[in-house]
Design a protein around this motif. Structure first.
Motif, PDB file in Angstrom:
ATOM      1  N   UNK A 221       0.876  -1.231  -0.006  1.00 44.03           N
ATOM      2  CA  UNK A 221       0.111   0.095  -0.148  1.00 44.03           C
ATOM      3  C   UNK A 221       0.924   1.175  -0.175  1.00 44.03           C
ATOM      4  N   UNK A 222       2.046   0.976  -0.357  1.00 41.27           N
ATOM      5  CA  UNK A 222       3.124   2.180  -0.456  1.00 41.27           C
ATOM      6  C   UNK A 222       3.166   2.943   0.958  1.00 41.27           C
ATOM      7  N   UNK A 223       3.423   2.582   2.095  1.00 41.13           N
ATOM      8  CA  UNK A 223       3.398   3.006   3.222  1.00 41.13           C
ATOM      9  C   UNK A 223       4.610   2.123   3.833  1.00 41.13           C
ATOM     10  N   UNK A 224       5.532   2.787   4.609  1.00 40.08           N
ATOM     11  CA  UNK A 224       6.634   2.222   5.361  1.00 40.08           C
ATOM     12  C   UNK A 224       6.245   2.218   6.562  1.00 40.08           C
ATOM     13  N   UNK A 225       6.005   1.346   7.466  1.00 35.33           N
ATOM     14  CA  UNK A 225       5.647   1.068   8.746  1.00 35.33           C
ATOM     15  C   UNK A 225       6.962   0.812   9.674  1.00 35.33           C
ATOM     16  N   UNK A 226       7.160   1.614  10.671  1.00 39.58           N
ATOM     17  CA  UNK A 226       8.427   1.386  11.618  1.00 39.58           C
ATOM     18  C   UNK A 226       7.945   1.006  12.911  1.00 39.58           C
ATOM     19  N   UNK A 227       8.273  -0.462  13.407  1.00 35.65           N
ATOM     20  CA  UNK A 227       7.935  -0.871  14.863  1.00 35.65           C
ATOM     21  C   UNK A 227       9.116  -1.196  15.717  1.00 35.65           C
ATOM     22  N   UNK A 228       8.765  -1.234  16.944  1.00 35.28           N
ATOM     23  CA  UNK A 228       9.591  -1.540  17.983  1.00 35.28           C
ATOM     24  C   UNK A 228       9.453  -2.917  18.145  1.00 35.28           C
ATOM     25  N   UNK A 229      10.721  -3.882  17.963  1.00 37.38           N
ATOM     26  CA  UNK A 229      10.727  -5.274  18.279  1.00 37.38           C
ATOM     27  C   UNK A 229      10.196  -5.687  19.698  1.00 37.38           C
ATOM     28  N   UNK A 230      10.892  -4.836  20.592  1.00 33.40           N
ATOM     29  CA  UNK A 230      10.429  -5.275  21.978  1.00 33.40           C
ATOM     30  C   UNK A 230       8.864  -5.179  22.278  1.00 33.40           C
ATOM     31  N   UNK A 231       8.380  -4.321  21.710  1.00 33.35           N
ATOM     32  CA  UNK A 231       6.947  -4.296  21.750  1.00 33.35           C
ATOM     33  C   UNK A 231       6.019  -5.535  21.326  1.00 33.35           C
ATOM     34  N   UNK A 232       6.702  -5.948  20.056  1.00 34.22           N
ATOM     35  CA  UNK A 232       6.179  -7.005  19.150  1.00 34.22           C
ATOM     36  C   UNK A 232       6.257  -8.094  20.030  1.00 34.22           C
ATOM     37  N   UNK A 233       7.156  -8.455  20.606  1.00 33.26           N
ATOM     38  CA  UNK A 233       7.560  -9.690  21.540  1.00 33.26           C
ATOM     39  C   UNK A 233       6.464  -9.657  22.783  1.00 33.26           C
ATOM     40  N   UNK A 246       4.847   5.944  10.171  1.00 34.84           N
ATOM     41  CA  UNK A 246       4.173   5.614   9.239  1.00 34.84           C
ATOM     42  C   UNK A 246       4.773   6.732   8.031  1.00 34.84           C
ATOM     43  N   UNK A 247       5.516   6.129   7.093  1.00 35.25           N
ATOM     44  CA  UNK A 247       6.337   7.043   6.214  1.00 35.25           C
ATOM     45  C   UNK A 247       5.797   6.688   4.936  1.00 35.25           C
ATOM     46  N   UNK A 265      20.740   4.052  12.957  1.00 32.17           N
ATOM     47  CA  UNK A 265      19.302   3.584  12.881  1.00 32.17           C
ATOM     48  C   UNK A 265      18.575   4.951  13.147  1.00 32.17           C
ATOM     49  N   UNK A 266      19.254   5.987  12.944  1.00 40.15           N
ATOM     50  CA  UNK A 266      18.450   7.273  13.171  1.00 40.15           C
ATOM     51  C   UNK A 266      17.809   7.736  11.919  1.00 40.15           C
ATOM     52  N   UNK A 283      13.926   9.030  11.678  1.00 45.91           N
ATOM     53  CA  UNK A 283      13.162   7.991  12.242  1.00 45.91           C
ATOM     54  C   UNK A 283      12.196   8.586  13.452  1.00 45.91           C
ATOM     55  N   UNK A 284      12.915   9.464  14.283  1.00 45.90           N
ATOM     56  CA  UNK A 284      12.481   9.656  15.579  1.00 45.90           C
ATOM     57  C   UNK A 284      11.161  10.746  15.501  1.00 45.90           C
ATOM     58  N   UNK A 285      11.389  11.351  14.310  1.00 44.36           N
ATOM     59  CA  UNK A 285      10.089  12.570  14.175  1.00 44.36           C
ATOM     60  C   UNK A 285       9.306  12.193  13.094  1.00 44.36           C
ATOM     61  N   UNK A 286       9.984  11.438  12.025  1.00 41.41           N
ATOM     62  CA  UNK A 286       8.962  10.810  10.821  1.00 41.41           C
ATOM     63  C   UNK A 286       9.033  11.906   9.694  1.00 41.41           C
ATOM     64  N   UNK A 287       9.968  13.223   9.705  1.00 46.39           N
ATOM     65  CA  UNK A 287       9.718  14.066   8.703  1.00 46.39           C
ATOM     66  C   UNK A 287      10.700  13.752   7.472  1.00 46.39           C
ATOM     67  N   UNK A 288      10.297  14.160   6.280  1.00 47.99           N
ATOM     68  CA  UNK A 288      11.354  13.809   5.238  1.00 47.99           C
ATOM     69  C   UNK A 288      12.242  14.973   5.051  1.00 47.99           C
ATOM     70  N   UNK A 289      13.525  14.584   5.158  1.00 46.99           N
ATOM     71  CA  UNK A 289      14.641  15.506   5.311  1.00 46.99           C
ATOM     72  C   UNK A 289      15.301  15.874   4.161  1.00 46.99           C
ATOM     73  N   UNK A 290      15.476  14.854   3.128  1.00 50.22           N
ATOM     74  CA  UNK A 290      16.116  15.256   1.798  1.00 50.22           C
ATOM     75  C   UNK A 290      15.711  13.895   0.789  1.00 50.22           C
ATOM     76  N   UNK A 291      15.738  14.562  -0.513  1.00 46.40           N
ATOM     77  CA  UNK A 291      15.349  13.747  -1.571  1.00 46.40           C
ATOM     78  C   UNK A 291      16.364  13.787  -2.732  1.00 46.40           C
ATOM     79  N   UNK A 292      17.113  12.596  -2.837  1.00 45.32           N
ATOM     80  CA  UNK A 292      18.152  12.623  -3.690  1.00 45.32           C
ATOM     81  C   UNK A 292      17.640  12.170  -5.051  1.00 45.32           C
ATOM     82  N   UNK A 293      17.975  12.797  -6.259  1.00 45.45           N
ATOM     83  CA  UNK A 293      17.346  12.734  -7.512  1.00 45.45           C
ATOM     84  C   UNK A 293      18.536  12.134  -8.481  1.00 45.45           C
TER      85      UNK A 293
END
Length: 596
Positions: A221-233, A246-247, A265-266, A283-293
């Motif tokens: 669905x074109x979404x990148x989801x970031x999870x915490x592995x400790x929470x999953x367990x 959600x990126x 990992x940042x 990762x911490x904020x979820x904002x787009x900082x750069x696009x390299x073309x």
């Protein structure tokens, strides 16, 4: 390298901002991966070769002729001495990086989409075949274990080790994530990735960060989801964890080809599946900082982030592109009291500032930093580099392979420059020819070295897996069926014919060879070919100067077609006889005359 790591520890690792050149592997690059320290970059090519780059010098350190078909996946072992590769002909091989030899080989019934070495145990490899459940392969005893799946009918499964290899995460086309224990493949936790409307979405890839417990899931669905592995367990089976971030590209709705974390990992980088464009998020904020073309119109194949430095390697159109930071000179970093001046300033000298000895200065007591100068400094103990150690490790792996030795290329090597002088033949009293033959027989095995041991090939049997599947790298759209591209090395060229440029065309009939004297009997194309043979083309050599003189002379002399000089100028008196004599000598020198 160490100074850069110290600076990155002080100021924090950043992200690349501009292009920093390319790496041309001569062949078309398809996939790339860094070793654990980022000193070597392995690139898999379309002709089956693996090119290993020394990333500090940006030079080729080694080339391994690994496969015949294109290399589709690569992975380094933990110590860097081994390299595991997969090709589009369903072959998985393990290579010794120093020698370039193949240790062992495995044949699967279906194409390999991805493989990954165990982060800690170098004897285990996770393989994801096409239309099959993931396979945990043990290299020492050539045994394999098929991992359990949620739905036996849905075999579009991707898998990945976690950061330390304790668990294996698998995801299928229905959005179901299973967490399995690596040792006994026991189900520990599970959850389902859903969209806003409670519909499921297919899992395309799972990637873990090198540091921390976070991982990302790239979905259809074109979404990148970031999870915490400790929470999953902690959620257990059929849990409902919420993603940390959600990126996505809300404007263009870009699908993602390849995603990965930065070395610390940042940051998260995702490569577009439509064009050569790299999106970088914090990762911490979820904002787009750069696009390299990259270059417009090119498609992205693979992306890899350097394990330590803010450098990204991407592959498009068979070339590896390097993205790095813009290096700006900052002289104030050399001394804490250094000041940059925009213009000249008058400086007032203090009294006795530049005197060799200050007579008026009193000797104060040594306290603080002055007293520390008299202490002994340990210069023999080497402190481990923190960036090269994991959080549960205190020391570095000193047996690791960080660099490859490069042998210098000598254009005109001298014969035996540093060896002992040749033995005189007078002492033995044997003829020179006998000694030469004996030396040749004795030196032959030593020059060739020990014979390489042929790698053992093990066939992996998987139940219910179709054997006629085509790898996505080889499939092209057309008529609703996937076809194979002509990739890899050409069949039949194994060394004996590759250096011979001439390929004779098959004889199709009696009209292929006509006499020169018949007007109107030759087509314009054959006239041009005849003029090229005669040396009448612009800048072309004559018949006697061509590399195919013997072949053409044999053919023309047998048919009586050689009647005069083949050059533009009028032959001098007597040159006709000399030319015929040379042609006849050339033909008679051929031991095996060619047939028509």
């Amino acid at each position: 390298m160490d100074n850069f790591l110290l600076l990155s520890e002080s100021f924090g690792q950043n992200y690349p901002e501009e292009a920093d050149g390319t790496l041309d592997c001569i062949s078309m690059a398809l996939t790339c991966t860094f070793n654990r320290w980022g000193t070597l970059l392995a690139v898999g090519c379309n002709d089956g070769r693996i090119v290993i780059w020394d990333f500090l010098t940006r030079g080729i350190a080694k080339i391994i002729s690994a496969h015949i078909h294109p290399v589709c996946s690569l992975c380094w072992s933990r110590d860097g001495h081994k390299l595991v590769s997969a090709s589009t002909d369903n072959i998985v091989s393990q290579w010794d990086v120093l020698t370039g030899d193949c240790d062992q080989r495995f044949r699967f019934p279906s194409p390999i989409l991805k493989l990954q070495c165990h982060p800690r145990d170098m004897d285990k490899v996770l393989v994801c075949p096409m239309k099959s459940a993931p396979v945990l392969l043990t290299l020492s005893d050539s045994k394999h274990v098929v991992l359990p799946v949620d739905d036996d009918s849905d075999l579009n499964v991707v898998a990945a080790f976690d950061r330390r290899g304790q668990y294996i995460y698998t995801g299928n086309a229905k959005g179901k994530i299973l967490v399995l224990k690596t040792t006994n493949q026991e189900l520990v936790a599970s959850f389902r990735v859903t969209t806003g409307t409670s519909n499921t979405t297919a899992i395309k890839s799972i990637e873990f960060a090198r540091k921390g417990s976070c991982f990302l899931i790239n979905t259809a669905d074109r979404i990148i989801r970031v999870y915490d592995g400790r929470e999953i367990l902690t959620c257990g089976r059929d849990g409902e964890p919420e993603p940390m971030q959600k990126l996505q590209d809300l404007v263009n709705r870009t699908p993602w080809k390849r995603c990965c974390f930065s070395g610390d990992g940042e940051y998260i980088v995702a490569g577009s599946a439509r064009q050569h464009a790299l999106y970088i998020w914090e990762k911490s904020i979820g904002n787009l900082v750069k696009i390299l073309h990259g270059t417009r119109g090119e498609l992205l194949l693979d992306v890899a982030w350097h394990p330590v430095r803010p450098i990204i390697a991407s592959i498009s159109s068979g070339v590896v592109s390097i993205w790095a930071q813009n290096q700006v000179e900052n002289w104030s970093a050399f001394a804490p009291d250094f000041k940059e001046l925009d213009e000249n300033v008058e400086y007032e000298e203090r009294e006795s500032e530049f005197d060799i000895e200050d007579e008026d200065k009193s000797e104060p007591e040594q306290t603080g930093a002055d007293a520390a100068e008299d202490e002994e400094v340990d210069v023999t103990t080497v402190d481990p580099i923190v960036a090269f150690c994991s959080s549960d490790e205190e020391l570095e792996d000193y047996k690791a392979l960080l660099y490859l030795p490069i042998a210098p290329e000598v254009e005109d090597p001298e014969e035996n420059p540093f060896g002992p002088p040749p033995e005189s033949t007078a002492q033995t009293g044997a003829p020179e020819e006998t000694l030469a033959a004996g030396d040749k027989k004795q030196r032959q095995p030593s020059s060739e070295g020990p014979a390489k041991k042929k790698a053992r090939t093990t066939t992996i049997e998987l139940q219910g897996v179709p054997s006629d599947e085509v790898h996505p790298l080889l499939g092209v759209k057309g008529d609703g069926k996937s076809k194979k591209k002509t990739a890899g090395r050409p069949k039949g060229s194994k060394g004996k014919d590759k250096d011979f440029p001439f390929r004779p065309k098959p004889h199709r009939g009696g009209a292929a060879l006509l006499r020169w004297g018949g007007p109107g009997q030759l087509r314009p194309r054959r006239r041009r070919r005849r003029r090229r043979d005669e040396g009448q083309s612009r800048g072309g050599p004559g018949l006697r100067e061509s590399a195919l003189t013997v072949v053409q002379a044999t053919r023309y002399w047998r048919d009586g077609l050689i009647t005069g000089s083949l050059h533009r100028k009028t032959p001098e008196p007597g040159s006709l006889d000399r030319s015929r004599q040379r042609e006849r000598e050339a033909v008679e020198s051929v031991k095996c005359p060619l047939s028509m």
